[in-house]
Write a protein that holds these residues in place. Structure first.
Motif, PDB file in Angstrom:
ATOM      1  N   PRO A  48       0.815  -1.230   0.000  1.00 55.92           N
ATOM      2  CA  PRO A  48       0.000   0.000   0.000  1.00 55.92           C
ATOM      3  C   PRO A  48       0.842   1.272   0.000  1.00 55.92           C
ATOM      4  CG  PRO A  48      -0.856  -1.588   1.578  1.00 55.92           C
ATOM      5  CD  PRO A  48       0.461  -2.127   1.104  1.00 55.92           C
ATOM      6  N   THR A  49       2.091   1.181   0.430  1.00 51.19           N
ATOM      7  CA  THR A  49       2.952   2.360   0.544  1.00 51.19           C
ATOM      8  C   THR A  49       3.642   2.734  -0.769  1.00 51.19           C
ATOM      9  OG1 THR A  49       4.618   0.829   1.397  1.00 51.19           O
ATOM     10  CG2 THR A  49       3.397   2.158   2.996  1.00 51.19           C
ATOM     11  N   GLN A  50       3.322   2.024  -1.851  1.00 49.75           N
ATOM     12  CA  GLN A  50       3.860   2.360  -3.162  1.00 49.75           C
ATOM     13  C   GLN A  50       2.721   2.539  -4.162  1.00 49.75           C
ATOM     14  OE1 GLN A  50       7.103   2.913  -4.212  1.00 49.75           O
ATOM     15  NE2 GLN A  50       7.715   2.761  -2.064  1.00 49.75           N
ATOM     16  N   ASP A  51       2.889   3.490  -5.082  1.00 46.28           N
ATOM     17  CA  ASP A  51       1.982   3.639  -6.212  1.00 46.28           C
ATOM     18  C   ASP A  51       2.798   4.107  -7.405  1.00 46.28           C
ATOM     19  OD1 ASP A  51       2.417   6.368  -5.854  1.00 46.28           O
ATOM     20  OD2 ASP A  51       0.381   6.834  -5.191  1.00 46.28           O
ATOM     21  N   VAL A  52       2.137   4.514  -8.486  1.00 39.18           N
ATOM     22  CA  VAL A  52       2.906   4.863  -9.691  1.00 39.18           C
ATOM     23  C   VAL A  52       3.779   6.096  -9.491  1.00 39.18           C
ATOM     24  CG1 VAL A  52       1.363   3.718 -11.316  1.00 39.18           C
ATOM     25  CG2 VAL A  52       0.900   6.093 -10.648  1.00 39.18           C
ATOM     26  N   VAL A  53       3.370   6.999  -8.623  1.00 30.45           N
ATOM     27  CA  VAL A  53       4.172   8.201  -8.373  1.00 30.45           C
ATOM     28  C   VAL A  53       5.434   7.850  -7.597  1.00 30.45           C
ATOM     29  CG1 VAL A  53       4.242  10.403  -7.147  1.00 30.45           C
ATOM     30  CG2 VAL A  53       2.253   9.807  -8.540  1.00 30.45           C
ATOM     31  N   THR A  54       5.302   7.116  -6.507  1.00 27.28           N
ATOM     32  CA  THR A  54       6.486   6.780  -5.713  1.00 27.28           C
ATOM     33  C   THR A  54       7.442   5.895  -6.504  1.00 27.28           C
ATOM     34  OG1 THR A  54       5.334   4.897  -4.690  1.00 27.28           O
ATOM     35  CG2 THR A  54       5.289   7.000  -3.510  1.00 27.28           C
ATOM     36  N   ASP A 361      -9.626   9.492   5.414  1.00 28.95           N
ATOM     37  CA  ASP A 361      -8.254   9.659   5.874  1.00 28.95           C
ATOM     38  C   ASP A 361      -7.684   8.312   6.320  1.00 28.95           C
ATOM     39  OD1 ASP A 361      -8.569  12.310   5.404  1.00 28.95           O
ATOM     40  OD2 ASP A 361      -8.274  12.960   7.481  1.00 28.95           O
ATOM     41  N   ARG A 362      -6.404   8.131   6.013  1.00 29.09           N
ATOM     42  CA  ARG A 362      -5.770   6.859   6.358  1.00 29.09           C
ATOM     43  C   ARG A 362      -4.283   7.090   6.538  1.00 29.09           C
ATOM     44  NH1 ARG A 362      -5.791   1.466   2.483  1.00 29.09           N
ATOM     45  NH2 ARG A 362      -4.564   0.079   3.842  1.00 29.09           N
ATOM     46  N   VAL A 363      -3.708   6.482   7.568  1.00 26.52           N
ATOM     47  CA  VAL A 363      -2.269   6.540   7.808  1.00 26.52           C
ATOM     48  C   VAL A 363      -1.694   5.161   7.526  1.00 26.52           C
ATOM     49  CG1 VAL A 363      -0.444   6.925   9.502  1.00 26.52           C
ATOM     50  CG2 VAL A 363      -2.492   8.368   9.525  1.00 26.52           C
ATOM     51  N   LEU A 364      -0.653   5.118   6.692  1.00 23.96           N
ATOM     52  CA  LEU A 364      -0.031   3.851   6.339  1.00 23.96           C
ATOM     53  C   LEU A 364       1.266   3.666   7.113  1.00 23.96           C
ATOM     54  CD1 LEU A 364      -0.508   4.005   2.458  1.00 23.96           C
ATOM     55  CD2 LEU A 364      -1.875   2.707   4.104  1.00 23.96           C
ATOM     56  N   ALA A 371      12.079   1.701   0.490  1.00 26.95           N
ATOM     57  CA  ALA A 371      12.271   2.658  -0.600  1.00 26.95           C
ATOM     58  C   ALA A 371      12.431   4.079  -0.055  1.00 26.95           C
ATOM     59  CB  ALA A 371      11.099   2.604  -1.571  1.00 26.95           C
ATOM     60  N   LYS A 372      13.100   4.931  -0.828  1.00 27.51           N
ATOM     61  CA  LYS A 372      13.298   6.313  -0.407  1.00 27.51           C
ATOM     62  C   LYS A 372      11.978   7.085  -0.401  1.00 27.51           C
ATOM     63  CE  LYS A 372      15.794  10.576  -1.577  1.00 27.51           C
ATOM     64  NZ  LYS A 372      16.863  11.180  -2.418  1.00 27.51           N
ATOM     65  N   PHE A 373      11.209   6.945  -1.467  1.00 32.96           N
ATOM     66  CA  PHE A 373       9.936   7.659  -1.572  1.00 32.96           C
ATOM     67  C   PHE A 373       8.786   6.690  -1.323  1.00 32.96           C
ATOM     68  CE2 PHE A 373      12.863   9.975  -4.391  1.00 32.96           C
ATOM     69  CZ  PHE A 373      12.814  11.228  -3.798  1.00 32.96           C
ATOM     70  N   VAL A 374       7.881   7.088  -0.438  1.00 33.00           N
ATOM     71  CA  VAL A 374       6.772   6.226  -0.060  1.00 33.00           C
ATOM     72  C   VAL A 374       5.483   7.033   0.028  1.00 33.00           C
ATOM     73  CG1 VAL A 374       8.200   4.573   1.200  1.00 33.00           C
ATOM     74  CG2 VAL A 374       7.255   6.553   2.393  1.00 33.00           C
ATOM     75  N   LEU A 375       4.378   6.320   0.015  1.00 32.76           N
ATOM     76  CA  LEU A 375       3.054   6.895   0.211  1.00 32.76           C
ATOM     77  C   LEU A 375       2.674   6.675   1.672  1.00 32.76           C
ATOM     78  CD1 LEU A 375       0.343   8.062  -0.784  1.00 32.76           C
ATOM     79  CD2 LEU A 375      -0.269   5.747  -1.531  1.00 32.76           C
ATOM     80  N   ALA A 376       2.525   7.761   2.419  1.00 32.14           N
ATOM     81  CA  ALA A 376       2.308   7.668   3.861  1.00 32.14           C
ATOM     82  C   ALA A 376       0.842   7.622   4.247  1.00 32.14           C
ATOM     83  CB  ALA A 376       2.991   8.831   4.572  1.00 32.14           C
ATOM     84  N   GLY A 377      -0.052   7.891   3.302  1.00 34.03           N
ATOM     85  CA  GLY A 377      -1.475   7.834   3.619  1.00 34.03           C
ATOM     86  C   GLY A 377      -2.273   8.851   2.849  1.00 34.03           C
ATOM     87  N   LEU A 378      -3.490   9.097   3.336  1.00 37.36           N
ATOM     88  CA  LEU A 378      -4.412  10.023   2.698  1.00 37.36           C
ATOM     89  C   LEU A 378      -4.956  10.983   3.747  1.00 37.36           C
ATOM     90  CD1 LEU A 378      -5.724  10.293  -0.223  1.00 37.36           C
ATOM     91  CD2 LEU A 378      -7.729   9.196   0.788  1.00 37.36           C
TER      92      LEU A 378
END
Length: 388
Positions: A48-54, A361-364, A371-378
């Motif tokens: 969940p902490t990765q998507d196309v942007v990260t 809202d969600r915290v991951l 990875a250096k860049f991650v998705l931390a939530g919404l």
């Protein structure tokens, strides 16, 4: 005209994967169906902490110098797994990568083909604007759903390419041949998170497009198979590219057939272990060929076939440059594979259903993602991207 092409290329995939032998057994299939019939051995899995942007940011960050970050004036982001119907993924990259503010940022889509169009636009832009550098990223998550026929052809990752004058890796020739047709072999409506595909039909369309474009290329340029050292194919699964290559092998001598098959094996080393990554697939194949071939040398001509369902295809050639190894990130894929963590099938299935979605809202938990860049939530319906 000053030569233009790919000066640097880099790749990123998440640190998790599944083994195709284990997936086959869990789906009551013979492993050979996946390993040989499809040509896949492993598959990248997205937390969940990765998507196309990260993924795009992680790929590009590994190859860009401080000078590159100041010189880049255009970012072209190719994906069919976009996170926003309005805002370009390229805008996020501008900030995450620390690029200068005087930068154009655009996202484009046409199934698995958009990365090639972005690359050609970058080539033409640099040719018209001497000294410019363009960052092209192709980042995607291939999803078909659990227990579906397409499950074995899932995967994820991002390829980043820096397009410049006098490139170190390959020059991009101006011999492109392309074709489009309104065909429903694969599509994903805006309300769907998984793709819809007519698998056998799509495979046939792929091969038909390749053969048609190959014949047109030969007629327009006067070149033959003897002018090519190797080919890089879009590889939704690696057996697909092998079938396409076999369609034209009779045009070559027995000696060249063996050589072309050896180069193809080099071109699918990485794809077999990553899986499908839609827009980036053909360029992961190119990276694999450049990294794993033992015979490539300056001046060799490579044929590149890009295909996007729906459908659009393009064939063109690229010329290997003397310093092509210097444009690669040393040991990048070997390090990735050595550090990846294998998931059990139940763990993979759980993660498949945990991708960030909805408006709440969600915290991951980013502590387990290296990875250096991650998705931390919404927060307030805004994705929270951070570097850690």
């Amino acid at each position: 005209m000053v030569p233009v092409g790919i000066d640097k290329i880099s790749f990123f995939a998440p640190h998790l994967y599944t083994d195709m032998t284990e997936l086959a057994r869990a789906r009551n299939e013979e492993p050979g169906k996946y390993l040989v019939g499809i040509g896949q051995t492993e598959q990248a899995v997205v937390p969940p902490t990765q998507d196309v942007v990260t993924m795009a940011a992680n790929a590009a960050d590994q190859m860009l110098t401080a000078a590159d970050r100041q010189a880049i004036d255009t970012i072209i982001f190719a994906t069919e797994s976009g996170i926003d119907n309005s805002k370009s993924g390229a805008v996020y990259l501008q900030r995450l990568l620390g690029l200068n503010e005087w930068t154009r940022t655009i996202e484009m889509k046409q199934a698995c083909y958009a990365g090639t169009y972005g690359l050609m636009q970058a080539r033409d832009y640099v040719a018209l604007h001497p000294g410019s550098k363009v960052l092209v990223v192709a980042s995607d998550i291939a999803r078909y759903g659990l227990h579906t026929p397409g499950e074995v052809t899932q995967g994820a990752g991002a390829v980043a390419m820096l397009v410049t004058e006098n490139p170190r890796i390959v020059t991009l020739e101006r011999d492109n041949q392309f074709k489009s047709a309104d065909i429903m072999d694969f599509w994903r409506p805006v309300y769907a998170t998984e793709a819809l595909v007519d698998g056998h039909f799509s495979a046939d369309v792929y091969r038909d497009f390749f053969k048609t474009l190959w014949e047109r290329y030969k007629a327009v340029t006067g070149r033959t198979i003897h002018d090519f050292k190797g080919f890089a194919f879009h590889l939704p699964y690696t057996k697909q590219g092998l079938k396409a290559l076999r369609d034209i092998l009779p045009e070559a001598s027995e000696t060249q057939q063996a050589a072309l098959l050896a180069e193809f094996e080099a071109s699918r080393v990485y794809n077999k272990r990553i899986g499908n990554l839609y827009t980036g697939s053909v360029y992961l194949s190119l990276l694999s060929l450049l990294s794993n071939s033992t015979t490539l040398q300056a001046g060799d001509r490579l044929g590149i076939f890009s295909y996007g369902s729906g459908a659009e295809g393009e064939f063109y050639s690229a010329i290997v440059q003397p310093d092509f190894k210097q444009g690669l990130v040393s040991g990048q894929l070997e390090t990735l594979f050595a550090k990846r963590q294998q998931l059990s099938i139940p763990a993979y299935e759980q993660l498949f259903n945990e991708q960030l979605s909805g408006a709440e809202d969600r915290v991951l938990d980013i502590s387990q993602d290296p990875a250096k860049f991650v998705l931390a939530g919404l927060q307030r319906q805004q994705r929270q991207y951070v570097a850690h």
